[in-house]
Design a protein around this motif. Structure first.
Motif, PDB file in Angstrom:
ATOM      1  N   ARG A  55     -47.150  -7.910   7.432  1.00 19.59           N
ATOM      2  CA  ARG A  55     -48.279  -8.040   6.513  1.00 19.59           C
ATOM      3  C   ARG A  55     -47.859  -8.732   5.220  1.00 19.59           C
ATOM      4  O   ARG A  55     -48.421  -8.481   4.161  1.00 19.59           O
ATOM      5  CB  ARG A  55     -48.876  -6.654   6.215  1.00 19.59           C
ATOM      6  N   LYS A  56     -46.892  -9.604   5.339  1.00 23.01           N
ATOM      7  CA  LYS A  56     -46.378 -10.300   4.156  1.00 23.01           C
ATOM      8  C   LYS A  56     -47.470 -11.098   3.455  1.00 23.01           C
ATOM      9  O   LYS A  56     -47.588 -11.079   2.226  1.00 23.01           O
ATOM     10  CB  LYS A  56     -45.225 -11.226   4.552  1.00 23.01           C
ATOM     11  N   ALA A  57     -48.297 -11.807   4.233  1.00 21.15           N
ATOM     12  CA  ALA A  57     -49.351 -12.622   3.628  1.00 21.15           C
ATOM     13  C   ALA A  57     -50.367 -11.759   2.903  1.00 21.15           C
ATOM     14  O   ALA A  57     -50.792 -12.087   1.786  1.00 21.15           O
ATOM     15  CB  ALA A  57     -50.027 -13.473   4.705  1.00 21.15           C
ATOM     16  N   LEU A  58     -50.770 -10.654   3.514  1.00 18.27           N
ATOM     17  CA  LEU A  58     -51.719  -9.748   2.868  1.00 18.27           C
ATOM     18  C   LEU A  58     -51.144  -9.206   1.566  1.00 18.27           C
ATOM     19  O   LEU A  58     -51.814  -9.210   0.524  1.00 18.27           O
ATOM     20  CB  LEU A  58     -52.054  -8.588   3.797  1.00 18.27           C
ATOM     21  N   LEU A  59     -49.913  -8.734   1.615  1.00 14.25           N
ATOM     22  CA  LEU A  59     -49.289  -8.186   0.423  1.00 14.25           C
ATOM     23  C   LEU A  59     -49.193  -9.237  -0.671  1.00 14.25           C
ATOM     24  O   LEU A  59     -49.501  -8.974  -1.832  1.00 14.25           O
ATOM     25  CB  LEU A  59     -47.900  -7.632   0.767  1.00 14.25           C
ATOM     26  N   ALA A  60     -48.782 -10.447  -0.300  1.00 12.77           N
ATOM     27  CA  ALA A  60     -48.653 -11.514  -1.286  1.00 12.77           C
ATOM     28  C   ALA A  60     -49.998 -11.838  -1.934  1.00 12.77           C
ATOM     29  O   ALA A  60     -50.079 -12.108  -3.136  1.00 12.77           O
ATOM     30  CB  ALA A  60     -48.058 -12.760  -0.639  1.00 12.77           C
ATOM     31  N   SER A  61     -51.070 -11.778  -1.132  1.00  8.85           N
ATOM     32  CA  SER A  61     -52.400 -12.099  -1.666  1.00  8.85           C
ATOM     33  C   SER A  61     -52.860 -11.076  -2.698  1.00  8.85           C
ATOM     34  O   SER A  61     -53.723 -11.371  -3.514  1.00  8.85           O
ATOM     35  CB  SER A  61     -53.423 -12.178  -0.527  1.00  8.85           C
ATOM     36  N   ARG A  62     -52.252  -9.875  -2.657  1.00 13.85           N
ATOM     37  CA  ARG A  62     -52.596  -8.828  -3.625  1.00 13.85           C
ATOM     38  C   ARG A  62     -51.544  -8.710  -4.727  1.00 13.85           C
ATOM     39  O   ARG A  62     -51.579  -7.756  -5.508  1.00 13.85           O
ATOM     40  CB  ARG A  62     -52.736  -7.494  -2.909  1.00 13.85           C
TER      41      ARG A  62
END
Length: 224
Positions: A55-62
């Motif tokens: 979930r790296k992309a999700l975390l980065a988006s937040r």
């Protein structure tokens, strides 16, 4: 911001399959929403399927930064740890979440950092799922907890009840886990800090004596 996480560092452990990574990801997102700088260290070398790096992309988006152990060494007892891990330990403006492996072997990655961790404001949370066969009895759950403490050299400070059956979870399952967590707490003196529940069940479980941590499911099965 959850009341059970006032510490700068939160170390998340427990048997594989208990939902450690789901807890870590949801906690990171909640901390970021509260305005904190958050870093998550994915140090789980035990479970190849549910890893926060997915979930790296999700975390980065937040606004959450993710660091992880070497993928090339993901099956090793002690993986190659990134130098960025020191950022979590040394930068006191960061709230750090360390998602470590689901057995004493996985927990070994923290042993070398024990003196540094002990210098920081930290907590070690034990995620418990009463539907995992290996820890569904009080004695087995306590034995597993103590093994992790022995390997890391750190003391557990809180128990997280995350009893579920994936899509078949009911409020009754959560209550079953609450009873197990309470018995482990009574025997060890370690408090139950929260009950992790899907947000749709929050209203039906508001009578539980410890806080609820309502979540949305972020970690999907590989076949979904």
């Amino acid at each position: 911001m959850p009341d059970f996480c006032p510490h700068r560092l939160t170390i998340v452990t427990g048997h594989y399959g208990t939902g450690k990574t789901e807890f870590s990801v949801n906690l990171a997102l909640r901390m970021a929403e509260a305005g904190h700088r958050v870093m998550v260290a994915d140090l789980d070398i035990v479970n190849p399927y549910f890893r926060s790096r997915e979930r790296k992309a999700l975390l980065a988006s937040r606004g959450v930064k993710l660091i992880s152990s070497s993928q090339a060494c993901s099956d090793a007892d002690v993986p190659a740890l990134p130098a960025e891990l020191l950022c979590i330990l040394e930068d006191r403006s960061v709230r750090g979440i360390l998602d470590i492996g689901g057995d004493p072997v996985g927990a070994r990655v923290l042993a070398r950092f024990r003196p540094r961790i002990q210098m920081e404001d930290h907590q070690l949370l034990y995620v418990l799922n009463a539907n995992r066969p290996e820890v569904r009895e009080k004695e087995a759950a306590i034995r597993y907890l103590r093994d992790i403490e022995a390997v890391t050299g750190l003391c557990c400070t809180g128990i997280v009840n995350n009893t579920h059956l994936c899509g078949e979870t009911t409020p009754e399952e959560v209550r079953k886990g609450a009873a197990l967590a309470a018995s482990v707490s009574l025997e060890t003196g370690i408090p139950v800090v929260c009950h992790m529940v899907h947000q749709r069940f929050a209203g039906q479980l508001a009578d539980l004596p410890q806080p609820l941590f309502p979540i949305t499911i972020q970690m999907k099965k590989p076949w979904e």
